[in-house]
Write an enzyme that holds these catalytic residues in place. Structure first.
Site, PDB file in Angstrom:
ATOM      1  N   ASP A 313       0.842  -1.253  -0.025  1.00 47.30           N
ATOM      2  CA  ASP A 313      -0.186   0.024   0.147  1.00 47.30           C
ATOM      3  C   ASP A 313       0.900   1.118  -0.024  1.00 47.30           C
ATOM      4  OD1 ASP A 313      -2.241   1.755   0.227  1.00 47.30           O
ATOM      5  OD2 ASP A 313      -3.197   0.547   1.531  1.00 47.30           O
ATOM      6  N   GLU A 524     -10.855   6.158   4.187  1.00 44.91           N
ATOM      7  CA  GLU A 524      -9.851   5.657   5.113  1.00 44.91           C
ATOM      8  C   GLU A 524     -10.038   6.280   6.719  1.00 44.91           C
ATOM      9  OE1 GLU A 524      -6.012   4.986   3.390  1.00 44.91           O
ATOM     10  OE2 GLU A 524      -6.537   5.407   1.272  1.00 44.91           O
TER      11      GLU A 524
END
Ligand SMILES: *[C@@H]1O[C@H](CO)[C@@H](O)[C@H](O)[C@H]1NC(C)=O
Ligand SMILES: *[C@@H]1O[C@H](CO)[C@@H](O)[C@H](O)[C@H]1NC(C)=O
Ligand SMILES: *[C@@H]1O[C@H](CO)[C@@H](O)[C@H](O)[C@H]1NC(C)=O
Ligand SMILES: *[C@@H]1O[C@H](CO)[C@@H](O)[C@H](O)[C@H]1NC(C)=O
Ligand SMILES: *[C@@H]1O[C@H](CO)[C@@H](O)[C@H](O)[C@H]1NC(C)=O
Ligand SMILES: *[C@@H]1O[C@H](CO)[C@@H](O)[C@H](O)[C@H]1NC(C)=O
Length: 639
Positions: A313, A524
């Site tokens: 990521d 997120e």
């Protein structure tokens, strides 16, 4: 025939014509450039020609903002990405995007071995960074449709909209099994139910990448041509199982439950030839996934036979430890040892490259590990046909925001809406479908009634998304959809926050009201929320309006919210999720042109104290259970 194979053919004819046959170019023959060779042989041939620096370049993914031609050439960069909201210019058109990718690709092709870059973007509900793209409902809404064929078609459309901008790779699908709606990424998950996530995973991967041929060996990446894209199943593994839904936190589970709840969708993705898999920031029983060799190498690569590449990521190596600068060198080692193939650096590429080169030269990281990583990356690039067709196709720009994609998104919206209540009490006439021809006025109210940005949610135009009607040039708000749907003699009045006294006095001027409230856009960690209340003044608007006018309430949100205290005020209640740009789909079902068919992809809790609470739990006392959804009949001839 592709353009480049046509060029090869022409070149071949010229050579055949002008050269004597004795000069057959055996000496110049380059095996890896020959599309007739088996992919594994092309990979091995190319790998055997590469220097260490060229190999490490392939393992590097850098941000668009850094990817000048000089940088691409100097570092042999293997991949470039757009971070959320990273665009070549404000309101860039598809051809501006294509020009940007073309410039980068030409720089890569100029390097000694001419290995094309692979450009990636988060096309997670349509090609959502791009202005005027079709924005599809977020995954939670697609879970509500229970329609895998629809999801496959959305994958196809998303691939076309990505290719419209010259981009052959998307960081999608998110195959998280969100077990706690307090998680800020819960809307990126199709469902709390593993089997539903599995079903949708197979469909979306097939839509994005194409159908794997019969008897395709499990784990081998597959991309079916230049209108498809490479996908990325994420975030491996257990991202949706963290403590209290805290983003990137710890998933405390025994191995059996990890495999039972969170792993199965990866198996579906691997069977369907997923090209890449992204590792989760989260930890499993206290160990960060980015350093988990057992799960990445022993399980995913060796047991499940995944042959594509594993990517980190964003800045995950930097975030492995704090403070970052003390440990970056060691963090690189840990992640590469764990089995990471490509690193989404994305900014500090000089340091990353220098550190990794050094560790391989010093033997701290074995060359075989680097060779494995690079082979996997090259395998994906060969599979996709990037060597034969590296450049964007200008004929595809018209796919961005195409009308058939918008119709598909509208269909997805109407199938994603879940009707939770219809009629105040038993025996009372249901409020829905609403009449298009009203004798009195129709009131539309609430923060989400006329707000495209809130309707689209996070990962739209920018990483976090934004409220308001400024983030795209094309789209229909719920208010606009209602105005288009009603009879031309029906007056629609809009008040985002109606004045209570005024409304109480004028209540009998209205036949019914549509109230749309919900969450502001987020993505997120910014979306983590331990209370899950409807932000103010949502609850007040519900009470004020529904207290005096017959009303249907639409909850526009990425997850179930606390509605229990207000349900009695409402005549009807609809979970609308995050529908995207095609708000007309909402009116399609409100007014009965199509029936309600959506089913809850998640358990709707009464209060947050109950969380986590999922379908199948021993203690299960939801407000509305998983799978719940009332239906209405479609008008004759529709559906
Ligand atoms: C990469 O781009 C970012 C953002 O523009 C910038 O802050 C950073 O310094 C760049 N990195 C390098 C190595 O130039
Ligand atoms: C989980 O979140 C808590 C609270 O924010 C934090 O202290 C802890 O370090 C996190 N754990 C992990 C593994 O990220
Ligand atoms: C809308 O976007 C333009 C640029 O595209 C910007 O200048 C303007 O300030 C924005 N308006 C609002 C209300 O955000
Ligand atoms: C976006 O779509 C609108 C409406 O069709 C159009 O006027 C505008 O030119 C488009 N903008 C871009 C950058 O494509
Ligand atoms: C309140 O009063 C004003 C002026 O009388 C009117 O224009 C408005 O539409 C009324 N209704 C609501 C729901 O606020
Ligand atoms: C609920 O949590 C969110 C996110 O942490 C916060 O912004 C909001 O103020 C909280 N609302 C209430 C009513 O506590």
């Amino acid at each position: 025939m592709t353009r480049s194979s046509a060029a090869t053919l022409v070149a071949g004819l010229l050579i055949a014509f002008f050269l004597p046959s004795s000069a057959a170019p055996a000496k110049d023959y380059v095996k890896y450039k020959d599309p007739k060779q088996p992919i594994n042989e092309r990979v091995d041939d190319l790998l055997s020609r590469m220097t260490l620096e060229e190999k490490i370049g392939q393992m590097s993914q850098i941000e668009r903002a850094n990817a000048t031609e000089e940088v691409i050439e100097k570092y042999f960069v293997g991949s470039v990405l757009s971070g959320g909201g990273s665009v070549p210019a404000e309101k860039a058109t598809a051809s501006v995007w294509q020009k940007m990718v073309t410039k980068m690709q030409k720089a890569a092709l100029k390097t000694r071995l001419g290995i094309p870059i692979i450009y990636g973007i988060d096309a997670v509900h349509g090609n959502n960074n791009v202005y005027n793209a079709t924005i599809f409902p977020h995954n939670v809404g697609l879970g509500a449709t229970r329609d895998p064929t629809l999801v496959k078609r959305i994958g196809e459309a998303t691939a076309h909209e990505a290719r419209a901008t010259g981009i052959p790779y998307t960081f999608a699908p998110c195959v998280a099994v969100c077990r706690d709606p307090r998680w800020g990424r819960c809307y990126e998950s199709y469902s709390e139910d593993t089997r539903l996530v599995q079903l949708m995973t197979s469909s979306i991967v097939t839509g994005l990448q194409g159908d794997v041929p019969a008897k395709h060996p499990k784990g081998v990446p597959f991309v079916g041509g230049s209108k498809k894209v490479a996908g990325c199943a994420k975030h491996f593994v257990g991202d949706g199982g963290t403590h209290k839904g805290i983003n990137e936190n710890n998933t405390l589970l025994n191995f059996h439950d990890l495999m039972r709840i969170h792993m199965p969708p990866y198996d579906n993705a691997v069977i369907k030839g997923i090209s890449t898999i992204m590792i989760s920031y989260s930890s499993w029983n206290g160990v960060k996934m980015h350093q988990n060799k057992f799960l990445i190498t022993d399980t995913l690569k060796n047991k499940m036979n995944f042959r594509g590449f594993v990517i980190t990521d964003w800045q995950a190596v930097d975030r492995l430890t704090t403070p970052r600068h003390m440990h970056y060198y060691h963090s690189i080692q840990e992640t590469i040892h764990a089995g990471i193939d490509m690193v989404m650096i994305p900014y500090d590429y000089p340091e990353f490259v220098a550190d990794l080169v050094k560790q391989v030269k010093q033997g701290q990281i074995k060359l075989e590990r680097v060779n494995d990583a690079v082979s996997r990356i090259l395998r994906v690039k060969f599979t996709m046909g990037l060597f034969e067709d590296p450049l964007p196709d200008p004929r595809l720009t018209k796919e961005l925001g195409a009308q058939d994609h918008r119709s598909l998104a509208r269909e997805a919206v109407r199938k994603s809406l879940v009707l939770l209540k219809n009629g105040k009490s038993k025996g009372e006439k249901p409020l829905l479908p609403l009449p298009k021809k009203a004798k009195k006025k129709v009131l539309v109210a609430g923060s989400h009634a006329h707000d495209l940005g809130s309707q689209c949610g996070g990962w739209t135009a920018s990483w976090q998304g934004e409220s308001g009607n400024n983030l795209t040039g094309v789209g229909t708000t719920i208010l606009e959809a209602i105005k288009k749907a009603v009879d031309k003699h029906t007056a629609v009045e809009y008040a985002e926050r109606p004045d209570k006294d005024n409304l109480t006095k004028s209540a009998d001027e209205y036949e019914y009201a549509v109230v749309a409230v919900g969450e502001p856009p987020y993505a997120e960690t910014a979306g983590d929320n331990q209370n899950l209340t409807i932000p103010s003044p949502g609850p007040e608007v519900i009470k004020d309006v529904c207290g005096v006018v017959k009303c249907v309430v639409l909850i526009v949100s990425g997850r179930p919210l606390v509605v229990h205290p207000y349900v009695d005020y409402m005549d009807a209640l609809v979970a609308a999720w995050l529908p995207g740009t095609e708000g007309q789909g909402v009116a399609d079902v409100l007014f009965g042109d199509h029936g309600f068919t959506g089913k809850l992809p998640r358990t709707w809790f009464k209060s947050v104290d109950q969380l986590p609470m999922n379908y199948g739990d021993k203690r299960y006392e939801p407000l509305f259970p998983f799978g719940f959804g009332l239906t209405t009949k479609a008008a004759a001839g529709k559906d």
